[in-house]
Write an enzyme that holds these catalytic residues in place. Sequence first.
Site, PDB file in Angstrom:
ATOM      1  N   GLU B  43       0.859  -1.196   0.000  1.00  0.00           N
ATOM      2  CA  GLU B  43       0.000   0.000   0.000  1.00  0.00           C
ATOM      3  C   GLU B  43       0.892   1.241   0.000  1.00  0.00           C
ATOM      4  O   GLU B  43       1.949   1.244   0.618  1.00  0.00           O
ATOM      5  CB  GLU B  43      -0.876  -0.004   1.266  1.00  0.00           C
ATOM      6  CG  GLU B  43      -1.871   1.156   1.317  1.00  0.00           C
ATOM      7  CD  GLU B  43      -2.674   1.200   2.635  1.00  0.00           C
ATOM      8  OE1 GLU B  43      -2.190   0.685   3.664  1.00  0.00           O
ATOM      9  OE2 GLU B  43      -3.793   1.749   2.622  1.00  0.00           O
ATOM     10  N   LYS B 112      -9.985   0.705  -1.805  1.00  0.00           N
ATOM     11  CA  LYS B 112     -10.103   0.399  -0.370  1.00  0.00           C
ATOM     12  C   LYS B 112     -11.504   0.767   0.134  1.00  0.00           C
ATOM     13  O   LYS B 112     -11.971   1.891  -0.062  1.00  0.00           O
ATOM     14  CB  LYS B 112      -9.045   1.183   0.405  1.00  0.00           C
ATOM     15  CG  LYS B 112      -8.883   0.802   1.870  1.00  0.00           C
ATOM     16  CD  LYS B 112      -7.696   1.599   2.456  1.00  0.00           C
ATOM     17  CE  LYS B 112      -7.340   1.213   3.869  1.00  0.00           C
ATOM     18  NZ  LYS B 112      -6.096   1.915   4.319  1.00  0.00           N
ATOM     19  N   CYS B 152      -5.154  -3.254   3.235  1.00  0.00           N
ATOM     20  CA  CYS B 152      -4.841  -2.898   4.628  1.00  0.00           C
ATOM     21  C   CYS B 152      -6.032  -3.052   5.584  1.00  0.00           C
ATOM     22  O   CYS B 152      -6.367  -4.165   5.949  1.00  0.00           O
ATOM     23  CB  CYS B 152      -4.277  -1.484   4.661  1.00  0.00           C
ATOM     24  SG  CYS B 152      -3.324  -1.147   6.177  1.00  0.00           S
TER      25      CYS B 152
END
Lengths: 272, 272
Positions: B43, B112, B152
């Site tokens: 990321e 995300k 993440c």
Amino acid sequence: MKDFLIALAQWPVVLDKKENLDRAEAMIIEAGRKGAQLCVLPESFQVPYELSLLREQAETEDGPTLTRLRKVTAESRIHLVAGSFSERRGASFHNSSFVIGPYGEVLGVHRKIHLFDVNLDTLAIQESSLFTPGERPLVVDLPFCRLGVAVCYDLRFPAVFRFFEKAGVEVAALPAAFSTETGKAHWHLLLRSRAVEYQIFVAGACPAPNRATPYVAYGHSSIITPWGEVLRDAAEESTLLCAELHARLLADVRKKLPALRHRREDLYAKWG
Amino acid sequence: MKDFLIALAQWPVVLDKKENLDRAEAMIIEAGRKGAQLCVLPESFQVPYELSLLREQAETEDGPTLTRLRKVTAESRIHLVAGSFSERRGASFHNSSFVIGPYGEVLGVHRKIHLFDVNLDTLAIQESSLFTPGERPLVVDLPFCRLGVAVCYDLRFPAVFRFFEKAGVEVAALPAAFSTETGKAHWHLLLRSRAVEYQIFVAGACPAPNRATPYVAYGHSSIITPWGEVLRDAAEESTLLCAELHARLLADVRKKLPALRHRREDLYAKWG
């Protein structure tokens, strides 16, 4: 949730049923004396985890085992998650975990939902050849916390904990009898990750290993914080494992990392 | 799934964007030379993870960063999960992970979904002040596996992996930049538990720590087996972390402990 003391009973379950019940009773009394408000027994605390024994030693809800445990629980003015024993209901058998209140009353029962049908390197077992599965995880409101109860293999199934999350569970009690093989590989991992992802306390109670029985349980009864820390681990000891669970800690974790509030149920509903 | 070599690129992301792109490019080329079929970047591989930089250095899909990565991916005849960078689309910004095929083609993008709004002991961040969340996890059929991609903080959300399960994912790629604090507490725990509960390979790519930046990433890019074993861990090194993923291992785990087949969707539907 309020602060309270939890106590997990761990001992090596032996062939003599009476001896196991004596151990359970003594530990419940000890938990009461120490001021614990909740005591948790392991899965199959009556007899070693083995299908032939579970069939042979099955009892009804009003049988001698639960009657005795209700009596000692009332005398100790404690709450009890009565691990699990083989429950007979008519023609069917269940791997059942009863929750008993401080007057000896039955507050609820979790019948193991996911039956352990596996072919591991060290072990093959077909729990479904004996047991009928339960249909819904148990959630009980205790005076000091909302408690979720599931048994052993249920721990591997995310849907059980999603159910707990929706029900507002704060503490999950897991009577279990992980084997040495799956215990080493996954016991702490799964207890800790459930605590972290649902931001709850997790208490997993397992029998201590008894190497004289064919199925050797892993032991390592553990109490885990909502941050995933192992607060207590009983290793292979015969012991009453106690820890104070602090409501503040749960609130702090949920505040600093608000993953429960960040759920996107609006999107999930569209994912099917 | 077929056997294949996976390669995770880890280095300390620095302020100089060009230097990071040079590192990424060199590692993709190295991955190709080693025979890897899939390379995964972390990321925020372009600039250190910091909202002001992510705003300032945002690019469109046809901007220089992705154009350059598509070119080198095609030259290396590899598949690439292009970590994540700050993507600008009209007025909105996304934390976007593009998947590139061996002709340089864009196979999909995961934006995300769960934005990192937290107040940790060592860190406060409000990702939602910059980014617009994506709406659906990405699943791509590669010639050698069905790949799920999430970024993440998405790792903490069981619904993402439930989605992967329903889509038949075999390997999950997680570009991430866990902090030192959450990394120590939860990085391996969550990667390993996702692998175990969904019986998939999990590859988490994180930048190596750069202690000259305000946000210090955890490093420890790792490749995990479906049994939850850490196959490789990059610690804090600058390295291309490679491992052969064996289809047989995934099949064996699913056979000996058939937890995916033991799901009780019939009951779950009634639990609401």
